[in-house]
Design an enzyme around this catalytic site. Structure first.
Site, PDB file in Angstrom:
ATOM      1  N   ASN A   1       0.750  -1.231  -0.091  1.00  0.00           N
ATOM      2  CA  ASN A   1      -0.147   0.367   0.538  1.00  0.00           C
ATOM      3  C   ASN A   1       0.841   1.238   0.207  1.00  0.00           C
ATOM      4  O   ASN A   1       2.421   0.991   0.498  1.00  0.00           O
ATOM      5  CB  ASN A   1      -1.390  -0.152   0.975  1.00  0.00           C
ATOM      6  CG  ASN A   1      -2.069  -0.710   1.517  1.00  0.00           C
ATOM      7  OD1 ASN A   1      -1.756  -1.575   0.652  1.00  0.00           O
ATOM      8  ND2 ASN A   1      -3.133  -0.246   2.181  1.00  0.00           N
TER       9      ASN A   1
HETATM   10 CA    CA Z   1      -6.956  -1.705   3.581  1.00  0.00          CA
END
Ligand code: CA
Ligand code: CTP
Length: 227
Positions: A34
């Site tokens: 991420n």
């Molecule tokens: Ca997440």
């Protein structure tokens, strides 16, 4: 001069903070991750340590210096982050600021996947990662007394964040708007709505300010909670 020592309102409190991304290997040279600079989580660890707390920071790969006076445990994957957090329990407070990868590859390749010229594109099978915030929120006797998460949303920010608080079972959610035009990702500023109840009455809005300012506001709110 002896100097005036800063007040230590969180002396004796044990805190575990997660920060940064996790990296989930596809093969020895590639990973799923991420977006996360770790700036907000690291600033929170620093603010709590400055206030006298005994802080363990469980951090994914970031390009930041270690906060002063904080015990830092470096991990790469979500599974390792969960193990490191559980290893840091019992704690009075847990704060999950990490941007954990929701999925990992179901089978990590032992060797680098090659473009062999055949035009065949690897079909990655994914598995769901453990949810660290939900796991410790529902940890029974070893649950920290105050569990705090973040909700990074790009739309319907407080609505999604309130639902997330209920789903995970944490006490507070710090909702932040990470829509691309806000510049929150990787930037030095953040804007937060602290959600601590089932309706908007108890919401607290913290105006756009530095991530250090947000960390200090959270620290002050925690001190108030315990006083
Ligand atoms: Ca997440
Ligand atoms: N979190 C976690 N472990 C995970 C996923 C999320 O501890 N495997 C924590 C994050 O650190 C954050 C909170 O849960 O404090 C919310 O993360 P977020 O990604 O916004 O929520 P998800 O439940 O993963 O939902 P989605 O990504 O679908 O919005």
């Amino acid at each position: 001069l002896g100097g005036v020592s800063a007040p230590k309102p969180l002396a004796g409190k044990k805190v575990v903070v997660t920060s940064g991304p996790t990296h989930e290997p596809i093969d020895p040279v590639r990973y799923i991750a991420n977006r996360s600079s770790g700036k907000q989580g690291h600033a929170i660890a620093q603010a709590l340590s400055n206030a006298g707390a005994d802080v363990t920071l469980v951090s994914g790969p970031v390009a930041l210096p270690d906060p002063a006076g904080v015990k830092v445990v470096r991990i790469e994957t979500a599974r390792d982050m969960l193990a490191a957090v559980q290893n840091a329990l019992p704690a009075d407070i847990a704060i999950c600021a990490a941007a954990v990868a929701d999925w990992r590859t179901a089978d990590e390749a032992g060797q680098k996947l090659k473009k062999d010229g055949s035009g065949v594109i690897p079909d990655l099978k994914l598995s769901e990662n453990p949810d660290i915030l939900a796991t410790i929120s529902q940890a029974g006797a070893s649950r920290p007394g105050l569990v705090i998460g973040f909700a990074a949303e790009t739309e319907k920010v407080t609505e999604h964040a309130r639902a997330k608080r209920a789903r995970k079972g944490c006490d507070w959610i710090l909702a932040n708007d990470v829509a691309p035009d806000t510049g929150t990702f990787g930037g030095d500023q953040n804007e937060i709505c602290l959600i601590s109840g089932d309706d908007a009455k108890s919401d607290e809005h913290w105006s756009r300010q530095s991530k250090t300012g947000i960390a200090e506001a959270l620290c002050a709110r925690i001190i108030k909670h315990f006083s």
